[in-house]
Design a protein around this motif. Structure first.
Motif, PDB file in Angstrom:
ATOM      1  N   THR A  76      34.509  43.039  85.066  1.00 17.13           N
ATOM      2  CA  THR A  76      33.852  41.617  85.358  1.00 17.13           C
ATOM      3  C   THR A  76      35.027  40.700  85.806  1.00 17.13           C
ATOM      4  O   THR A  76      36.196  41.045  86.041  1.00 17.13           O
ATOM      5  CB  THR A  76      33.484  40.996  83.864  1.00 17.13           C
ATOM      6  N   GLY A  77      34.779  39.407  85.429  1.00 12.68           N
ATOM      7  CA  GLY A  77      35.576  38.399  86.318  1.00 12.68           C
ATOM      8  C   GLY A  77      36.340  37.535  85.130  1.00 12.68           C
ATOM      9  O   GLY A  77      37.443  38.256  84.439  1.00 12.68           O
ATOM     10  N   ILE A  78      36.375  36.258  84.854  1.00  6.02           N
ATOM     11  CA  ILE A  78      36.903  35.440  83.990  1.00  6.02           C
ATOM     12  C   ILE A  78      36.496  35.279  82.677  1.00  6.02           C
ATOM     13  O   ILE A  78      37.421  35.380  81.779  1.00  6.02           O
ATOM     14  CB  ILE A  78      37.116  34.046  84.734  1.00  6.02           C
ATOM     15  N   SER A  79      35.245  35.456  82.285  1.00  8.57           N
ATOM     16  CA  SER A  79      34.686  35.277  81.019  1.00  8.57           C
ATOM     17  C   SER A  79      35.332  36.393  80.079  1.00  8.57           C
ATOM     18  O   SER A  79      35.077  37.696  80.455  1.00  8.57           O
ATOM     19  CB  SER A  79      33.453  35.290  81.089  1.00  8.57           C
ATOM     20  N   LEU A  80      35.768  35.943  78.862  1.00  9.03           N
ATOM     21  CA  LEU A  80      36.189  36.973  77.989  1.00  9.03           C
ATOM     22  C   LEU A  80      35.690  36.871  76.751  1.00  9.03           C
ATOM     23  O   LEU A  80      36.622  37.186  75.649  1.00  9.03           O
ATOM     24  CB  LEU A  80      37.794  36.852  78.132  1.00  9.03           C
ATOM     25  N   ASP A  81      34.469  36.407  76.409  1.00  3.86           N
ATOM     26  CA  ASP A  81      34.070  36.609  75.216  1.00  3.86           C
ATOM     27  C   ASP A  81      32.748  37.616  75.491  1.00  3.86           C
ATOM     28  O   ASP A  81      31.747  37.165  76.306  1.00  3.86           O
ATOM     29  CB  ASP A  81      33.315  35.061  74.634  1.00  3.86           C
ATOM     30  N   ILE A  82      32.980  38.460  74.885  1.00  2.00           N
ATOM     31  CA  ILE A  82      31.969  39.943  75.085  1.00  2.00           C
ATOM     32  C   ILE A  82      31.162  40.036  74.120  1.00  2.00           C
ATOM     33  O   ILE A  82      31.777  40.250  72.906  1.00  2.00           O
ATOM     34  CB  ILE A  82      33.022  41.101  75.311  1.00  2.00           C
ATOM     35  N   TYR A  83      29.902  40.066  74.382  1.00  2.00           N
ATOM     36  CA  TYR A  83      28.917  40.243  73.487  1.00  2.00           C
ATOM     37  C   TYR A  83      28.054  41.617  73.674  1.00  2.00           C
ATOM     38  O   TYR A  83      27.688  41.971  74.916  1.00  2.00           O
ATOM     39  CB  TYR A  83      27.889  39.111  73.373  1.00  2.00           C
ATOM     40  N   CYS A  84      27.702  42.404  72.698  1.00  2.00           N
ATOM     41  CA  CYS A  84      26.832  43.524  72.909  1.00  2.00           C
ATOM     42  C   CYS A  84      25.752  43.899  71.973  1.00  2.00           C
ATOM     43  O   CYS A  84      25.847  43.086  70.867  1.00  2.00           O
ATOM     44  CB  CYS A  84      27.665  44.944  72.572  1.00  2.00           C
ATOM     45  N   ILE A  85      24.891  44.711  72.466  1.00  7.71           N
ATOM     46  CA  ILE A  85      23.801  45.165  71.551  1.00  7.71           C
ATOM     47  C   ILE A  85      24.338  46.475  70.839  1.00  7.71           C
ATOM     48  O   ILE A  85      24.585  47.370  71.405  1.00  7.71           O
ATOM     49  CB  ILE A  85      22.470  45.155  71.916  1.00  7.71           C
ATOM     50  N   ILE A  86      24.313  46.585  69.364  1.00  5.34           N
ATOM     51  CA  ILE A  86      24.762  47.475  68.701  1.00  5.34           C
ATOM     52  C   ILE A  86      23.537  48.536  68.129  1.00  5.34           C
ATOM     53  O   ILE A  86      22.762  48.052  67.404  1.00  5.34           O
ATOM     54  CB  ILE A  86      25.702  47.227  67.564  1.00  5.34           C
ATOM     55  N   PRO A  87      23.523  49.707  68.822  1.00  6.09           N
ATOM     56  CA  PRO A  87      22.494  50.533  68.047  1.00  6.09           C
ATOM     57  C   PRO A  87      22.957  51.101  66.634  1.00  6.09           C
ATOM     58  O   PRO A  87      24.105  51.283  66.320  1.00  6.09           O
ATOM     59  CB  PRO A  87      22.462  51.669  68.868  1.00  6.09           C
ATOM     60  N   ASN A  88      21.968  51.328  65.834  1.00 11.81           N
ATOM     61  CA  ASN A  88      22.115  52.101  64.536  1.00 11.81           C
ATOM     62  C   ASN A  88      21.177  53.036  64.416  1.00 11.81           C
ATOM     63  O   ASN A  88      20.305  53.228  63.653  1.00 11.81           O
ATOM     64  CB  ASN A  88      22.044  51.024  63.290  1.00 11.81           C
ATOM     65  N   ASP A  89      21.335  53.981  65.396  1.00 11.81           N
ATOM     66  CA  ASP A  89      20.381  55.174  65.660  1.00 11.81           C
ATOM     67  C   ASP A  89      20.415  56.206  64.363  1.00 11.81           C
ATOM     68  O   ASP A  89      21.457  56.391  63.809  1.00 11.81           O
ATOM     69  CB  ASP A  89      20.319  55.724  66.752  1.00 11.81           C
TER      70      ASP A  89
END
Length: 157
Positions: A76-89
């Motif tokens: 990616t570029g400049i943005s450095l707050d990273i959010y994800c969807i975390i699985p709990n399968d």
């Protein structure tokens, strides 16, 4: 003599997985080519988060197996707050460990993110996996590497 005051304007951007940089429109690069799918439209993806819960209703999905010689990466570029969807399968053959490593401008960061499934089959949305501050106001190259040393991994970024 008057004191010199410099005014700076903070610019907030987000870089969405599908729609890209909120200002420039630059789209992230996913590697390897063909190793990622748009999760909201993927019919063959094993993990199915709720699109209504995902930022702008989209995410990218990838499956990584420890025998694969090509880790999954996202630039990616400049943005450095990273959010994800975390699985709990609960199906441990799909996703039991979620391992992320990060690089900034080609240099590995010490910060990592690891999550082991609690087997609940519930997704955790908008999880902050990395936040960097006090970076130089220049264009950066930021890379997320998705891998797991022991299991197959489905990633939703």
């Amino acid at each position: 003599m008057y004191p010199f005051t410099e005014l700076a304007q903070t610019e907030f951007r987000y870089i969405d997985d599908q729609y890209g940089d909120s200002v420039s429109g630059a789209i992230p690069t996913y590697e390897p080519s063909g190793g990622w799918a748009n999760g909201s439209t993927c019919t063959g993806c094993a993990i199915r988060p709720d699109a209504k819960q995902a930022f702008l209703g989209s995410w990218h999905d990838s499956t990584y197996d420890a025998s694969d010689k090509h880790p999954r990466t996202l630039d990616t570029g400049i943005s450095l707050d990273i959010y994800c969807i975390i699985p709990n399968d609960s199906d441990l053959s799909i996703a039991s460990t979620y391992d992320l490593t990060f690089s900034l401008d080609g240099k590995p960061l010490q910060q990592t993110f690891t999550h082991s499934s609690d087997l609940s089959n519930l997704f955790i949305y908008n999880v902050s996996v990395l936040s960097l501050t006090d970076l130089a106001q220049v264009l950066h190259t930021f890379t997320i590497e998705v891998s797991s040393p022991t299991v197959r991994l489905d990633a939703a970024l």
